[in-house]
Structures are given as C-alpha cells and as structure tokens.
Design an enzyme around this catalytic site. Structure first.
Site, PDB file in Angstrom:
ATOM      1  N   VAL A   1      -3.573   7.065  -0.678  1.00 11.26           N
ATOM      2  CA  VAL A   1      -4.274   7.025  -1.966  1.00 11.26           C
ATOM      3  C   VAL A   1      -3.851   5.808  -2.783  1.00 11.26           C
ATOM      4  O   VAL A   1      -4.571   5.391  -3.692  1.00 11.26           O
ATOM      5  CB  VAL A   1      -4.035   8.314  -2.782  1.00 11.26           C
ATOM      6  CG1 VAL A   1      -4.692   9.509  -2.118  1.00 11.26           C
ATOM      7  CG2 VAL A   1      -2.555   8.563  -2.992  1.00 11.26           C
ATOM      8  N   GLU A   2      -2.696   5.227  -2.461  1.00  8.21           N
ATOM      9  CA  GLU A   2      -2.257   4.038  -3.192  1.00  8.21           C
ATOM     10  C   GLU A   2      -3.237   2.869  -3.050  1.00  8.21           C
ATOM     11  O   GLU A   2      -3.222   1.928  -3.841  1.00  8.21           O
ATOM     12  CB  GLU A   2      -0.873   3.590  -2.718  1.00  8.21           C
ATOM     13  CG  GLU A   2       0.259   4.537  -3.090  1.00  8.21           C
ATOM     14  CD  GLU A   2       0.386   5.705  -2.132  1.00  8.21           C
ATOM     15  OE1 GLU A   2       1.263   6.556  -2.354  1.00  8.21           O
ATOM     16  OE2 GLU A   2      -0.395   5.793  -1.155  1.00  8.21           O
ATOM     17  N   LEU A   3      -4.126   2.953  -2.055  1.00  9.51           N
ATOM     18  CA  LEU A   3      -5.124   1.900  -1.872  1.00  9.51           C
ATOM     19  C   LEU A   3      -6.125   1.841  -3.026  1.00  9.51           C
ATOM     20  O   LEU A   3      -6.888   0.874  -3.138  1.00  9.51           O
ATOM     21  CB  LEU A   3      -5.879   2.102  -0.547  1.00  9.51           C
ATOM     22  CG  LEU A   3      -5.076   1.827   0.725  1.00  9.51           C
ATOM     23  CD1 LEU A   3      -5.869   2.255   1.953  1.00  9.51           C
ATOM     24  CD2 LEU A   3      -4.688   0.360   0.829  1.00  9.51           C
ATOM     25  N   HIS A   4      -6.118   2.852  -3.897  1.00  4.32           N
ATOM     26  CA  HIS A   4      -7.031   2.772  -5.048  1.00  4.32           C
ATOM     27  C   HIS A   4      -6.706   1.564  -5.942  1.00  4.32           C
ATOM     28  O   HIS A   4      -7.571   1.098  -6.692  1.00  4.32           O
ATOM     29  CB  HIS A   4      -7.037   4.078  -5.853  1.00  4.32           C
ATOM     30  CG  HIS A   4      -5.721   4.495  -6.424  1.00  4.32           C
ATOM     31  ND1 HIS A   4      -5.412   5.808  -6.717  1.00  4.32           N
ATOM     32  CD2 HIS A   4      -4.602   3.792  -6.778  1.00  4.32           C
ATOM     33  CE1 HIS A   4      -4.191   5.887  -7.232  1.00  4.32           C
ATOM     34  NE2 HIS A   4      -3.699   4.678  -7.274  1.00  4.32           N
TER      35      HIS A   4
END
Length: 474
Positions: free
Chosen positions: A193-196
C-alpha cells in the site's frame, strides 16, 4: 442493552429498504437547486451529517431509558411503561444521508487510525544537527517491503515536501478521497500500500494533472501506455483521468515492472523513465545491481530524484503532524456512489434536475472531456455524492428528458461531422464571446501552440467570434 440497540438499529435498516416504490414516486418534485460552491455544499452536507448523528444519539438515549424501564418493571413484577414511540419515518433521501454519514465516519476513522496506530514518533527534534538521525529513525519505523533508506538526497526532498508551500496540506485533503480507493486496488493486486505515495509524486493527487510530455491523470500515463493497459482515450473520454480505472491500470503496470526486476526501487524507477532506460543503466553497471542506488549514476537525471522523492513523500504523509502540517478541506464530496449510464448524458442535465453542484460532478467525473457521457454502444459510470443517489434514481426520466436541451448540437444531424470527428481523433470548437486560446486549450488538454499550428493562427490575442477551431485529439 447492546443487544436491544442492535436489534432496534437492524429494524430501522429493514424499514429503510422496505419502503415501496410508490412512496418514492409520490415524493414532491425537487425545486431547481441554487448554485452553490463546492465548499458551501460540503459545509451543508456536514451540517446534515451532524444532524443525523444527533438523531441517532437521541434514539439510542430513548432505548436506554426504555431498557431501564423494563429492568425496573421486572424487578417489581410490574408491566413496563411505554410512553415513548421509537418509530421514525424514513425516506430514500434519509437512507442515503445515513449511508453517507456511515461512509464519512469510516473514512475519518481509517484516516486517523493510520497515524495513531502505525506511525511511531521515536524522538523529539532538538536542533538541526539532530534531524538526520531523527529522519533516519522515523523512516526505519515505517516497516515496509519497499526499502526506505535515508541519505542527504532524501533529506533534500523531505525538506521540499514539508515546507510551507501548502503542498502536503492539499495532498492530505485529497488523500481522504483517493487513498481509500487506491489502497483497496493495491491490496487486491497484492502490492504494498506504500505505493500510493507514487500518486503524490506523479500528480500531487490532482486527477486532472497534465504534463508537457503528454502524461495525464493521477498516475501520469502517456497515451501509448494507457491504451496498452486498456484505458479508453478519444475525443469524448480520457480514462487516464478516471481515478478507479487508471489506478487499476497502474497496479497492473507496477506489478509487471516488479516481476521484471524483483526489486521495488528499480520497479519504481522504471515507472518513471521506462524499463528500457533502467535496463541500459543495469547493463552499464555490469548487469547485476542490487537496487536503484547501484544504477543511480547511469539513470536519466529526472529519474535520479524519483525514488528519493518517493521516500520523502512517504515520510511527509506519515509524519505530517510532526511538521505541523494541517489537512485542508477536501474539494469534493468524500462519500460517493456510482450509477451506470446507458444513454447519452450531459452532466448539466443532472445538476439542473437534482440538488448537486455541477462543479462537484466535474470533480467526481473528470474523464468526460466535454462534460458528456457518450453512452450508447456501451454503458459508462457516473459518480455521485452518496446522499444524492436516490434523487438521481427517482428523477432519472426527468434528467434524460432534457437531452434535447443540453445535447442539441450532438443530436442534430447537421452536426454529423462532430460524430465523425470523435472517431477520427479530430473535433471542432466554435469561438464564443469571452473565449481565450488558453482556456480553449485547457478544456481540450492541448497547448495553445498546437491550436495555433492546426488553425494557422499567428496572433493568439485576435480571435474571431464564430470561427471554428480544429482540435486534434490525442
């Protein structure tokens, strides 16, 4: 007591969904809405949400009193006194409002819980000499499958994202709308989710972002890559601006890049400059790099700052409180729902019939370039504020009855060339009083130089009212 409240709330929900259709049809026709700004609309909606929350609290208090009454009656073997009614008449609009309230509560809880539960503050800032160790420790606390190292380059980008420009305040506001959807798609795809944070550095979460290189949308797709991942781009629709569809395409693209490099830092770099440039950088280092930092010197100049910017954006989002960065108000409604449209529809047909602002509709549906949903051979989606869905459904016939008013030029056989233009990638615009070349260029997502070249215009300040401009669509 809890069981009684739960049963009662369940009964309320059954009442909501058992309202017959005839009741909805007898609802009075809504008056033509006043034109309010998005900010004013949000203020009104929050007041409505507060009123509904107060209603729920009052109802729970009633249940508490009735339950205490029952217990007291059982203790004295007396019949409980029922002098309060617990029935509340609900309408489809109230049901929508309660759904909106629930959505807002969930969104706010999720936003706050992320920072309360997962962001650990290891120390306090004492002086500038302590910042390096503090930043490094904070990044270390952000446990992630994506390596987030700290170095002077990362620090320079942290300074940029935490300065007083207001950038992160605006990003935080938009993240309340976009991040729940983006995170859901990342999780579905099995991605971190850090790819957001990539959407922060690509577009600052501006759905209508457009670059000089022709990249567009939250994820800044160029047309060829967008079409390769199934996004529709023509004169009427550009799905690079569709938040959901472009995010799904970005997830597939990032997954393909990670499968190629088996390293997130290299995959993130390849998203920026393309796998071809990363492959050449790898070859120049001997062909066996361990991460982005091993090929840093051989990458294009812009890409060298891309991964550090990603790390800094992740840091600034997570630790915005530590830098006294406040969250602005979101410019669009947060609680939304989607309906499917299978007929040609102008957004103003909706805005002029039900109580929803046209500016809000454009913010929620930026993929429709001329504010027209070109449904016919296939259906398209229309995103609405969650508390306006019932209004749309009940007034659907009235909305579509206005097609002759709002779609006259597109339904008139005399304008068949416009229909042909939609398939050939060319459209035409008739200059009106007050038009400027810059405004027309922004509307069609092209440059003033391009319009001048296509129409042999030498002076952009001299526009003739009534002249038809030729626009080449990407």
């Amino acid at each position: 007591m809890t069981a009684i409240v739960n049963k009662t709330l369940l009964a309320l929900l059954l009442i909501i969904f058992s309202i017959p259709t005839a009741h909805a049809q007898k609802s009075p026709k809504p008056k033509k809405p006043k034109r309010l700004s998005v900010k004013q609309q949000l203020t009104i909606e929050r007041m409505r949400a507060d009123s509904l929350a107060a209603l729920v609290d009052e109802y729970r208090d009633r249940e508490d009193r009735l339950a205490n009454n029952r217990r007291a009656a059982q203790a004295t073997n007396e019949k409980p006194i029922r002098n309060e009614t617990t029935y509340i008449a609900y309408t489809p609009e109230r049901a929508d409002s309660l759904a909106e309230l629930l959505h807002l509560q969930h969104s706010d809880d999720a936003f706050q819980r992320f920072f309360d539960d997962y962001i650990c503050e290891p120390a306090e800032v004492i002086g500038d000499e302590d910042l390096d160790s503090l930043y490094a420790e904070r990044l270390k606390k952000m446990v992630s499958p994506i390596h987030l190292p700290y170095n002077p380059l990362v620090r320079s980008y942290i300074k940029r994202y935490t300065d007083s420009s207001g950038l992160m305040s605006r990003v935080l506001a938009l993240s309340k709308y976009y991040f729940p959807m983006i995170d859901e798609e990342l999780l579905k795809a099995g991605l971190p989710v850090e790819l957001h944070a990539m959407a922060i550095i690509e577009s600052a979460l501006q759905a209508k972002a457009y670059s000089r290189a022709g990249a567009a949308g939250l994820w800044q797709f160029i047309p060829t890559t967008a079409k390769a991942y199934g996004l529709e781009i023509n004169s009427m629709v550009d799905e690079r601006y569709d938040a959901v569809k472009s995010t799904k395409a970005a997830c597939r693209y990032m997954k393909n890049l990670y499968d190629m490099y088996d390293d997130w830092s290299l995959a993130i770099a390849a998203y920026n400059c393309g796998p071809g440039n990363v492959n050449k950088a790898i070859a120049r280092t001997g062909g066996n790099p361990r991460s982005f930092w091993d090929v840093y010197d051989h990458l294009p100049r812009e890409t060298r700052g891309y991964v550090p910017a990603f790390i800094a954006a992740s840091y600034a989002y997570a630790y915005h409180r530590a830098h006294d960065i406040a969250c602005d108000e979101p410019p669009m409604p947060i609680a939304v729902d989607t309906v499917h449209v299978d007929r040609l529809l102008h957004l103003d047909q909706v805005a002029s019939t039900i109580d929803v602002d046209s500016a809000a509709l454009r913010l929620l549906n930026p993929q429709y370039k001329l504010d027209i949903i070109p449904a016919g051979n296939k259906s398209y989606t229309l995103v609405l504020p969650a508390n306006r869905v019932s209004q749309y459904v009940m007034n659907r016939d009235s909305i579509f009855a206005k097609d002759s008013l709002y779609l006259k030029e597109y339904l008139d056989p005399a304008n068949i060339d416009k229909a042909k233009a939609a398939t050939t990638g060319t459209t035409y615009y008739t200059i009106k009083k007050g038009d400027t070349l810059g405004a027309i260029a922004r509307r069609y997502h092209v440059t003033t130089t391009q319009i001048m070249r296509w129409n042999n215009i030498t002076d952009p300040r001299r526009l003739s009212i009534g002249r038809r401009l030729r626009i080449e669509q990407r």
